[in-house]
Design a protein around this motif. Structure first.
Motif, PDB file in Angstrom:
ATOM      1  N   SER A 264       7.945  -5.536  -6.085  1.00 46.25           N
ATOM      2  CA  SER A 264       7.512  -4.239  -6.615  1.00 46.25           C
ATOM      3  C   SER A 264       6.438  -3.656  -5.705  1.00 46.25           C
ATOM      4  CB  SER A 264       6.983  -4.399  -8.043  1.00 46.25           C
ATOM      5  OG  SER A 264       5.916  -5.345  -8.055  1.00 46.25           O
ATOM      6  N   SER A 265       6.479  -2.338  -5.537  1.00 48.57           N
ATOM      7  CA  SER A 265       5.552  -1.697  -4.602  1.00 48.57           C
ATOM      8  C   SER A 265       5.394  -0.231  -4.966  1.00 48.57           C
ATOM      9  CB  SER A 265       6.079  -1.821  -3.165  1.00 48.57           C
ATOM     10  OG  SER A 265       5.281  -1.084  -2.273  1.00 48.57           O
ATOM     11  N   ALA A 266       4.198   0.297  -4.689  1.00 44.69           N
ATOM     12  CA  ALA A 266       3.935   1.717  -4.918  1.00 44.69           C
ATOM     13  C   ALA A 266       4.391   2.552  -3.737  1.00 44.69           C
ATOM     14  CB  ALA A 266       2.443   1.947  -5.174  1.00 44.69           C
ATOM     15  N   ASP A 267       4.714   1.894  -2.617  1.00 43.82           N
ATOM     16  CA  ASP A 267       5.157   2.611  -1.416  1.00 43.82           C
ATOM     17  C   ASP A 267       6.652   2.388  -1.195  1.00 43.82           C
ATOM     18  OD1 ASP A 267       2.476   3.400  -0.876  1.00 43.82           O
ATOM     19  OD2 ASP A 267       2.107   1.435   0.055  1.00 43.82           O
ATOM     20  N   ALA A 268       7.218   3.262  -0.394  1.00 42.82           N
ATOM     21  CA  ALA A 268       8.623   3.102  -0.031  1.00 42.82           C
ATOM     22  C   ALA A 268       8.816   1.769   0.696  1.00 42.82           C
ATOM     23  CB  ALA A 268       9.063   4.275   0.837  1.00 42.82           C
ATOM     24  N   ARG A 269       9.931   1.134   0.449  1.00 39.51           N
ATOM     25  CA  ARG A 269      10.219  -0.173   1.050  1.00 39.51           C
ATOM     26  C   ARG A 269      11.295   0.008   2.116  1.00 39.51           C
ATOM     27  NH1 ARG A 269      10.547  -2.561  -5.005  1.00 39.51           N
ATOM     28  NH2 ARG A 269      11.524  -0.520  -5.230  1.00 39.51           N
ATOM     29  N   THR A 270      11.032  -0.567   3.306  1.00 41.12           N
ATOM     30  CA  THR A 270      11.885  -0.294   4.457  1.00 41.12           C
ATOM     31  C   THR A 270      12.374  -1.593   5.085  1.00 41.12           C
ATOM     32  OG1 THR A 270      10.624   1.722   4.919  1.00 41.12           O
ATOM     33  CG2 THR A 270      12.055   0.883   6.669  1.00 41.12           C
TER      34      THR A 270
ATOM     35  N   PRO B  51      10.061   3.585  -3.893  1.00 42.97           N
ATOM     36  CA  PRO B  51       9.095   2.632  -4.469  1.00 42.97           C
ATOM     37  C   PRO B  51       9.355   2.392  -5.952  1.00 42.97           C
ATOM     38  CG  PRO B  51       8.106   4.793  -4.237  1.00 42.97           C
ATOM     39  CD  PRO B  51       9.461   4.898  -3.609  1.00 42.97           C
ATOM     40  N   ASP B  52       8.832   1.262  -6.411  1.00 40.91           N
ATOM     41  CA  ASP B  52       8.925   0.939  -7.839  1.00 40.91           C
ATOM     42  C   ASP B  52       7.806  -0.045  -8.147  1.00 40.91           C
ATOM     43  OD1 ASP B  52       9.490   0.163 -10.437  1.00 40.91           O
ATOM     44  OD2 ASP B  52      11.658   0.233 -10.127  1.00 40.91           O
ATOM     45  N   MET B  53       6.838   0.401  -8.955  1.00 39.13           N
ATOM     46  CA  MET B  53       5.691  -0.436  -9.284  1.00 39.13           C
ATOM     47  C   MET B  53       6.020  -1.504 -10.323  1.00 39.13           C
ATOM     48  SD  MET B  53       2.761   0.050  -7.749  1.00 39.13           S
ATOM     49  CE  MET B  53       1.594  -0.498  -8.980  1.00 39.13           C
TER      50      MET B  53
END
Length: 206
Positions: free
Chosen positions: A125-131, A167-169
């Motif tokens: 899970s992350s608040a930023d875009a994942r690449t 992203p998805d927190m």
């Protein structure tokens, strides 16, 4: 004299004849040298007499049995190699797991030429875009057929191609890249997420 007594008398007479033949060598079939056939310890034995017109193929038969046993062993080795994933997709040795910052990747380590394969990416899970990033050598080994779910955008950075996902927190995100192998033999490439890039290799059987 009863039948039983007659059989015992014939058996005793046969035993006496065999004893005399052992002592004199007369009566036993001769060997190729013209002498009675002799086994280890001086014991004379008779050779197998084949019917007229029947050839002895025992040596050929032993060779056939040896080839059969070798084929069974080879088949067993191939079967075990397949189960272990040493010949391609499926099995514990056919893939490798890479743990990176914010993601884990399941990457093929052994595959087969012109065959489907896949890379499975689990983003934290992350608040930023994942690449997910790969370099151009990656595309010498694989072509990307589909990506599920599809990326929101594709970028190019520092000689690498990146697939960006939203992203998805609150939850992890699993991305599956369905691939097609391109060229056989050993390929080295770079793969990673963000700034965490690693070098990995895959062997593609022809």
């Amino acid at each position: 004299m009863t039948t039983h007594e007659g059989a015992l008398a014939e058996l005793a007479d046969l035993k006496d004849k065999v004893t005399r033949m052992d002592e004199t060598g007369v009566g036993w079939p001769a060997s190729s040298s013209g002498r009675p056939a002799i086994q280890g310890g001086g014991r004379r034995v008779s050779s197998i007499q084949l019917p007229d017109g029947v050839e002895d193929h025992s040596r050929f038969q032993r060779r056939v049995w040896a080839v059969q046993r070798l084929a069974w062993i080879l088949f067993a080795i191939i079967l075990v190699a397949c189960l272990l994933g040493l010949l391609g997709r499926g099995g514990p040795f056919s893939s490798q797991t890479v743990t990176l910052a914010g993601a884990s990747l399941e990457i093929p380590s052994i595959s087969r030429w012109n065959a489907p394969d896949q890379i499975r990416v689990t983003f934290a899970s992350s608040a930023d875009a994942r690449t997910l990033l790969v370099n151009k050598q990656f595309f010498e080994a694989f072509s990307v057929e589909t990506i599920d779910p599809p990326p929101m955008t594709t970028i190019a950075s520092h000689g690498r191609v990146g697939y960006a996902f939203p992203p998805d927190m609150d939850a992890e995100m699993v991305v599956v890249l369905r691939l097609q192998t391109q060229f056989p033999w050993l390929h080295e490439f770079e793969i990673g997420t963000g700034s965490d890039i690693v070098k990995r290799s895959v062997f593609i059987f022809p």
